[in-house]
Every structure is written in structure tokens, then in C-alpha cells.
Design a protein around this motif. Structure first.
Motif, mmCIF file in Angstrom:
data_model
loop_
_atom_site.group_PDB
_atom_site.id
_atom_site.type_symbol
_atom_site.label_atom_id
_atom_site.label_comp_id
_atom_site.label_asym_id
_atom_site.label_seq_id
_atom_site.Cartn_x
_atom_site.Cartn_y
_atom_site.Cartn_z
ATOM 1 N N LYS A 106 -4.651 4.854 3.368
ATOM 2 C CA LYS A 106 -4.046 3.514 3.422
ATOM 3 C C LYS A 106 -4.873 2.550 4.264
ATOM 4 C CE LYS A 106 0.178 5.015 4.309
ATOM 5 N NZ LYS A 106 1.624 5.018 4.593
ATOM 6 N N ARG A 153 -6.325 -0.921 2.886
ATOM 7 C CA ARG A 153 -6.073 -2.211 3.545
ATOM 8 C C ARG A 153 -7.373 -2.972 3.764
ATOM 9 N NH1 ARG A 153 -1.852 0.528 6.229
ATOM 10 N NH2 ARG A 153 -3.200 1.208 7.922
ATOM 11 N N ARG A 170 -2.995 10.610 4.420
ATOM 12 C CA ARG A 170 -2.350 9.443 3.809
ATOM 13 C C ARG A 170 -2.643 8.176 4.607
ATOM 14 N NH1 ARG A 170 1.984 13.051 3.611
ATOM 15 N NH2 ARG A 170 3.183 11.837 5.114
ATOM 16 N N ASN A 171 -2.568 8.268 5.934
ATOM 17 C CA ASN A 171 -2.839 7.096 6.763
ATOM 18 C C ASN A 171 -4.292 6.657 6.655
ATOM 19 O OD1 ASN A 171 -0.224 6.785 7.640
ATOM 20 N ND2 ASN A 171 -0.506 8.124 9.394
ATOM 21 N N PHE A 197 0.849 -1.180 0.000
ATOM 22 C CA PHE A 197 0.000 0.000 0.000
ATOM 23 C C PHE A 197 0.885 1.229 0.000
ATOM 24 C CE2 PHE A 197 -1.874 -3.456 2.351
ATOM 25 C CZ PHE A 197 -3.099 -3.604 1.728
ATOM 26 N N THR A 198 0.509 2.233 -0.792
ATOM 27 C CA THR A 198 1.282 3.459 -0.802
ATOM 28 C C THR A 198 0.398 4.645 -1.155
ATOM 29 O OG1 THR A 198 3.290 4.512 -1.642
ATOM 30 C CG2 THR A 198 2.030 3.226 -3.211
ATOM 31 N N CYS A 199 0.746 5.772 -0.590
ATOM 32 C CA CYS A 199 0.087 7.041 -0.882
ATOM 33 C C CYS A 199 1.179 8.103 -0.889
ATOM 34 C CB CYS A 199 -0.951 7.387 0.175
ATOM 35 S SG CYS A 199 -2.405 6.352 0.159
#
Length: 143
Positions: free
Chosen positions: A89, A93, A85-86, A73-75
Motif C-alpha cells: 500500500k 500511495r 500488505r502495508n 488503496f487496498t490489499c
């Protein structure tokens, strides 16, 4: 039913045998990509865009050790500050647990990339539908 984090004392002691809430995917069926080389290998493979995310996927070579499905996972900072961003993500997920665990292919690596604003704000059912659509495209089906 008592929340899983509630202590098993008094009135709910009989429910102590019930395990706490857990992921919807089977244990060991999905592992998380941790190494840069795995992300780079996925970036060189098939890609599919959807409204709320981008998906990169590749079938691992037979000589590679890992088994099962691996997901990363990436942002980027374009998505927003660390909180944004968290959040994006976390939503990716959960979508991966629901969709890739059921529809992903063993022996494949997938990288889910969050998009600015839309990943964190899109209704969750639409986010899962976008992931299903991107998964079909990565696997070669049209639609």
C-alpha cells in the motif's frame, strides 16, 4: 543540504525557512477514500488490470459533494501478512502521488488494488508505468 528532519540549529539554521519534504501532489488535489460505499461504487465501475496492480475508476455524479481526485488503496490477505500488505500500500500511495496527481481526472474516484508478491517487489518505475497503462484503460483509451 540537510535532511528535512534535521533540527534547524547551528550550521543549518539559515535553512529553517525551507519546508520539510512533502508530497509531490498539490495540496488538496487528491483526497483518500475512507468509506466503504465509495469503494463499492468504484468496484461497480470501470476496471483495468496491469502486471503489478488492478485499478478501478469511476466518474462521480454531478450531485455528489466531493471535488478533485479521490483515491483509495487496498490489499487483501492474499498479498501476505500485515507487513507485506502495508509495504504494498505504501508503494501504491507513492505511485498514485506521482501518476494520478498528474494524469488523473478531477471528479473521479480511483481504487488501487495490490497484487500478491508483485506489487511489493516490482521496480518502482515499472509500477508507475503499470499505473499509467491502467489509467489510460479506465479512461477509455486502448493501449
Amino acid at each position: 543540504m540537510v535532511p528535512p528532519e534535521a533540527p534547524a540549529t547551528g550550521a543549518n539554521a539559515h535553512e529553517a525557512a525551507v519546508p520539510p519534504a512533502a508530497s509531490v501532489c498539490a495540496p488538496g488535489s487528491m483526497t483518500v477514500l475512507r468509506h466503504r460505499r465509495d469503494f463499492l461504487a468504484a468496484a461497480r465501475a470501470a476496471r483495468a488490470g496491469a502486471t503489478s496492480l488492478s485499478l478501478q475508476g469511476r466518474e462521480r455524479r454531478k450531485d455528489e459533494e466531493a471535488e478533485g481526485i479521490r483515491v483509495g488503496f487496498t490489499c487483501s490477505k492474499k498479498v501476505g501478512n500485515a507487513v507485506a500488505r502495508n509495504r504494498a500500500k505504501r508503494r501504491l500511495r507513492e505511485a498514485a502521488r506521482a501518476v494520478i496527481a498528474a494524469e488523473g481526472r478531477p471528479g473521479w474516484d480511483y481504487v488501487l488494488i495490490g497484487r500478491k508478491e508483485i506489487t511489493a517487489e516490482r521496480p518502482f518505475e515499472d509500477l508507475k508505468a503499470d499505473l499509467r497503462h491502467a489509467l489510460r484503460r479506465v479512461h477509455g483509451a486502448r493501449g
